[in-house]
Scaffold this motif. Structure first.
Motif, mmCIF file in Angstrom:
data_model
loop_
_atom_site.group_PDB
_atom_site.id
_atom_site.type_symbol
_atom_site.label_atom_id
_atom_site.label_comp_id
_atom_site.label_asym_id
_atom_site.label_seq_id
_atom_site.Cartn_x
_atom_site.Cartn_y
_atom_site.Cartn_z
ATOM 1 N N VAL A 78 -2.797 -4.964 8.099
ATOM 2 C CA VAL A 78 -1.579 -4.122 8.290
ATOM 3 C C VAL A 78 -0.375 -4.778 8.820
ATOM 4 O O VAL A 78 0.763 -4.799 8.507
ATOM 5 N N PHE A 79 -0.702 -5.393 10.057
ATOM 6 C CA PHE A 79 0.337 -5.944 11.005
ATOM 7 C C PHE A 79 0.767 -7.179 10.355
ATOM 8 O O PHE A 79 2.092 -7.542 10.526
ATOM 9 N N SER A 85 -5.202 2.422 11.171
ATOM 10 C CA SER A 85 -4.238 1.209 11.092
ATOM 11 C C SER A 85 -3.839 0.709 12.304
ATOM 12 O O SER A 85 -3.682 -0.337 12.594
ATOM 13 N N ALA A 86 -3.397 2.022 13.108
ATOM 14 C CA ALA A 86 -2.521 1.530 14.289
ATOM 15 C C ALA A 86 -3.420 1.752 15.650
ATOM 16 O O ALA A 86 -3.060 1.437 16.637
ATOM 17 N N PHE A 125 9.500 -5.044 14.940
ATOM 18 C CA PHE A 125 9.489 -4.016 13.955
ATOM 19 C C PHE A 125 10.801 -4.233 13.122
ATOM 20 O O PHE A 125 11.905 -4.510 13.927
ATOM 21 N N SER A 157 -3.223 6.417 9.097
ATOM 22 C CA SER A 157 -2.343 5.831 10.184
ATOM 23 C C SER A 157 -3.061 5.509 11.611
ATOM 24 O O SER A 157 -2.724 4.552 12.195
ATOM 25 N N ARG A 188 0.996 -1.311 0.174
ATOM 26 C CA ARG A 188 -0.019 0.039 -0.057
ATOM 27 C C ARG A 188 0.942 1.331 0.121
ATOM 28 O O ARG A 188 2.180 1.073 0.555
HETATM 29 C C1 OVV Z 1 2.472 1.977 14.389
HETATM 30 C C2 OVV Z 1 1.898 1.835 12.934
HETATM 31 C C3 OVV Z 1 1.362 0.518 12.787
HETATM 32 C C4 OVV Z 1 0.469 0.283 11.605
HETATM 33 C C5 OVV Z 1 0.614 1.281 10.642
HETATM 34 C C6 OVV Z 1 1.045 2.637 10.951
HETATM 35 C C7 OVV Z 1 1.428 2.673 12.218
HETATM 36 C C8 OVV Z 1 0.705 3.637 10.123
HETATM 37 O O1 OVV Z 1 1.262 4.495 10.256
HETATM 38 O O2 OVV Z 1 -0.030 3.451 9.164
#
Ligand code: OVV
Length: 411
Positions: free
Chosen positions: A183-184, A249-250, A300, A246, A94
């Motif tokens: 996402v994760f 997502s998080a 990460f 963001s 993405r």
């Molecule tokens: C910490 C985090 C996890 C997943 C996605 C994002 C940030 C983001 O900025 O999209």
């Protein structure tokens, strides 16, 4: 656990640096998630830096090295992606995040905006609402007595406050946890978890892209607040939707797994639940300690921007380095009795929220949710007992449960 570790023969003399120990552990495999702690210990014991043959990346699992990598963003960059995939070599699944997957100076502006959107002053405005929702949820669960702590509390509570705080419409909210799951998983290697998640992601991506538009975000929410910063010129109008993305997502699955971790801790360690009932003001630290203990965000990556030494080993430029946040948070070199859940522990310095310039920008929202839920459990004098099979949920980055059947009743 010595299985899975091999090393080149020791240099008896001469000046060559020791070679990095090679490890054949796959930290994204189901059997790793199912039996985490012996493997994390093996990773820490193998060396200050290891090489993971399965995915051809370096790894750091000791606290000192994880902390050092997190705090040298010039050498260990985020702009080539914080998953296994190197954005310099592969097209991202993405468009990259403007905050997570960015380095200074680009990162500095976007970070400043989200820091203000999620500031202490904003927490003061939302605190009473978040606390009232937590008390109502705990009262409801006490009436039901037998519940699933994941679906009925760890998911239900954040879903009752966060989408409203964002200013999201009612319709389509079922996409939020599904999208975050993708996402994760996508930070991980191209294993089945990642590939299946991305294959099924189109409807969730379409939902999120639409909800990030200014017209779909109710005034007063975090989303509208981000767009308002494009009026004052701190960000461009085209950047606002991606910054909303963001938070979508998080901002939800992380707190789900943080709350799940806290309830799972308090259920397994009833003496700590008793201490919390006796002193509800420990709620915030009890949550923080659960974040250290379970580390809902386990890993990460960073990418090296130059040749660099880690713990006496030289790593070349353009190498991926996997940071084991969960292993660092249980490193006996840093923590006394790391495997003990202690609600009065001095938790500061844990890396469950990261460290340095990228440290969780939403940490105040996470702590607010954790504090008010645990305080509500404490003030209602709740006792928690596990009364059914505990099922793990599998994700390349997030650690948490699929199901935690409990009885919740007055102690
Ligand atoms: C910490 C985090 C996890 C997943 C996605 C994002 C940030 C983001 O900025 O999209």
């Amino acid at each position: 656990m010595s299985a899975g570790i091999s090393s080149a023969p020791m240099q008896v003399s001469g000046s060559k640096p020791p070679s990095v120990p090679h490890v054949d552990i796959d930290p994204f495999a189901i059997d790793f998630f199912d039996d985490l702690y012996p493997a994390q210990e093996a990773l820490r014991e193998a060396g200050s830096v290891v090489y993971l043959d399965k995915w051809n990346v370096y790894g750091v699992a000791r606290y000192a090295q994880v902390h050092a990598v997190l705090n040298d963003p010039q050498t260990f960059c985020s702009s080539r992606g914080v998953g296994l995939s190197d954005f310099k070599k592969e097209k991202p699944w993405r468009p990259p995040s403007l905050i997570l997957e960015a380095d200074p100076p680009a990162h500095t502006r976007t970070r400043a905006v989200l820091s203000k959107v999620l500031s202490p002053a904003v927490m003061k405005q939302i605190r009473d609402r978040f606390a009232a929702a937590a008390e109502a949820k705990v009262d409801e669960l006490l009436r039901r007595r037998h519940i699933d702590a994941i679906a009925d509390l760890a998911e239900a509570y954040p879903l009752s406050v966060f989408p409203d705080a964002m200013g999201l419409q009612q319709e389509g909210r079922e996409h939020l946890l599904a999208y975050a799951g993708v996402v994760f998983n996508a930070f991980g290697p191209p294993n089945e978890l990642r590939q299946t998640a991305i294959e099924r992601s189109a409807p969730h991506q379409a939902y999120v892209a639409e909800q990030c538009q200014r017209k779909n975000l109710t005034p007063g929410g975090f989303g509208a607040c981000i767009h308002a910063f494009s009026d004052s010129g701190e960000i461009r109008p085209d950047e606002a939707p991606l910054l909303v993305r963001s938070l979508l997502s998080a901002g939800l699955d992380t707190t789900v797994n943080g709350l799940g971790a806290a309830v799972y801790c308090l259920a397994r360690f009833p003496d700590e639940m008793a201490r919390l009932r006796a002193n509800p003001s420990l709620a915030r630290n009890a949550f923080e300690e659960a974040v250290r203990f379970e580390s809902p965000v386990q890993t990460f990556f960073r990418t090296t921007t130059r040749e660099v030494e880690i713990g006496g080993h030289m790593i070349g430029e353009g190498e991926k380095v996997l940071m084991f946040l969960g292993a660092a948070n249980r490193d006996p070199r840093r923590w006394d009795e790391p495997d003990r859940y202690d609600i009065t522990r001095k938790t500061s310095g844990h890396v469950g929220f990261g460290s340095g310039i990228h440290m969780c920008v939403g940490q105040l929202v996470a702590r607010l949710e954790g504090e008010v839920v645990l305080a509500a459990l404490a003030r209602r004098g709740v006792a928690i007992e596990i009364d059914g099979p505990v099922k793990r949920r599998y994700n390349n980055t997030l650690r948490g449960l699929e199901s935690l059947p409990i009885t919740i009743k007055p102690a």
